[in-house]
Design an enzyme around this catalytic site. Sequence first.
Site, short mmCIF file in Angstrom:
data_model
loop_
_atom_site.label_atom_id
_atom_site.label_comp_id
_atom_site.label_asym_id
_atom_site.label_seq_id
_atom_site.Cartn_x
_atom_site.Cartn_y
_atom_site.Cartn_z
N GLY A 91 -10.55 2.24 2.42
CA GLY A 91 -9.24 2.19 1.75
C GLY A 91 -8.18 3.02 2.44
O GLY A 91 -7.23 3.47 1.80
N ALA A 92 -8.31 3.26 3.74
CA ALA A 92 -7.33 4.09 4.44
C ALA A 92 -6.39 3.25 5.29
O ALA A 92 -5.61 3.78 6.08
CB ALA A 92 -8.05 5.11 5.32
N ASP A 146 -6.67 -8.02 11.33
CA ASP A 146 -7.72 -6.99 11.31
C ASP A 146 -9.01 -7.49 11.95
O ASP A 146 -9.64 -6.80 12.75
CB ASP A 146 -8.01 -6.57 9.87
CG ASP A 146 -6.77 -6.08 9.16
OD1 ASP A 146 -5.72 -5.96 9.82
OD2 ASP A 146 -6.85 -5.80 7.96
C1 GLA Z 1 -3.96 -6.01 5.86
C2 GLA Z 1 -4.36 -7.46 6.17
C3 GLA Z 1 -3.77 -7.93 7.50
C4 GLA Z 1 -2.28 -7.64 7.58
C5 GLA Z 1 -1.97 -6.21 7.16
C6 GLA Z 1 -0.50 -5.94 7.09
O1 GLA Z 1 -4.54 -5.14 6.76
O2 GLA Z 1 -5.75 -7.59 6.21
O3 GLA Z 1 -4.03 -9.30 7.67
O4 GLA Z 1 -1.55 -8.56 6.81
O5 GLA Z 1 -2.55 -5.88 5.92
O6 GLA Z 1 0.07 -6.05 8.34
#
Ligand code: GLA
Length: 387
Positions: free
Chosen positions: A125-126, A175
């Site tokens: 959650g960071a 991500d």
């Molecule tokens: C989260 C989501 C990503 C992206 C970011 C914001 O990390 O998993 O897909 O949308 O937020 O940039």
Amino acid sequence: MDIQIVRAAFKARFNTEGAVYASPGRINLIGEHTDYNGGFVFPGAVDKGMVAEIKPNGLNIVRAYAIDIDPADGEANYVEFGLKEEDKPKEHWACYVFGVCRELQKRGVEVKGFDTAFAGDVPLGAGMSSSAALESTFAFALNEIYSGNIDKFELAKVGQMTEHNYCGCNCGIMDQFASVFGKEGCLIRLDCRSMEFEYFPFNPKGYKLVLVNTCVKHMLGDEYNQRRKSCENVVAALKPKYPNIETLRDVTYDMLEEAKPLVSEIDYRRAHYVLGEKDRVLAVCYALEKGDYETVGQKMYETHWGMSKEYGVSCEELDFLAVLAKECGVTGCRVMGGGFGGCTINLVKDELYDNFVAKAKAEFTKMFGHAPLVYDVVIGNGSRRIA
Ligand code: GLA
């Protein structure tokens, strides 16, 4: 991540040895909430992540042990589940593993029962994508173990669709992409519309990248999905007049003004942030090529306040850190990742680093009653087998 912890836990529970895989969390220099809008992002993998030991067990069930979960917090740390759609476990952490199995199966990989123990050192959650690290670890590993033929892009999608279909977050691709494709010393500029990407060696002389974790934990879900919906609402409002637009990537400021009377004030404001962020990522790339870190930093602050005032994904603690960073002469600072808590990412001149870190710890603690955590960023490699 200490692989021995995972090996010992796996051995103790299953009395055998399996293969060990790892995937990292990520940072993102700039380009926040642009991925699901078809824009650019600028992430890199970190040297922290998830490690999982895995071995097929000849059964039709998965036996999964989450070493880091403390059952005293209300969720079991050991779960068994089958591999059919109706077998979804109730423990949130196990849904990530289950979802990856299901998404791989949907793509033709014959995932069968296996035993696994896993642990990580990406703080949960960071805003550093511990969940993507987990998904990528299992996507990469199970594809290899069960001889799937899935390429790395599709493995990232497996993780993303796990979030959508099994974990309640309609996230973009950033991500999981960064976790799978990460490369030591490099940020990755990814065009989330064409999916073209470029590795960008990142080692700014005289500066450090440092994360300051507010320890305000967030789990992306409804709030995140609402932001995404706002962006889609603006696109939908413009579609009758501009049938070719697909995402906010295709929308100009003039078009947004046309949409203004057709959408809510909140949707308008959120889309306005995204349009600015699209431009900022490109401005940062250009500035980096010239070694102009002052501009990079200035854009980071603009992103922070855009995320805070327009997109509405900051919080008191993050705003406090952004103000403090500015006062300490930090070149750039902003909330990183989805928002609602987690870390700021800071670009700090070497000579200001000690003072900034000391001040951030002291002032933040005085204000909020708990200390923030500070991590120096080391840009590492993506998904891989490690033993
Ligand atoms: C989260 C989501 C990503 C992206 C970011 C914001 O990390 O998993 O897909 O949308 O937020 O940039």
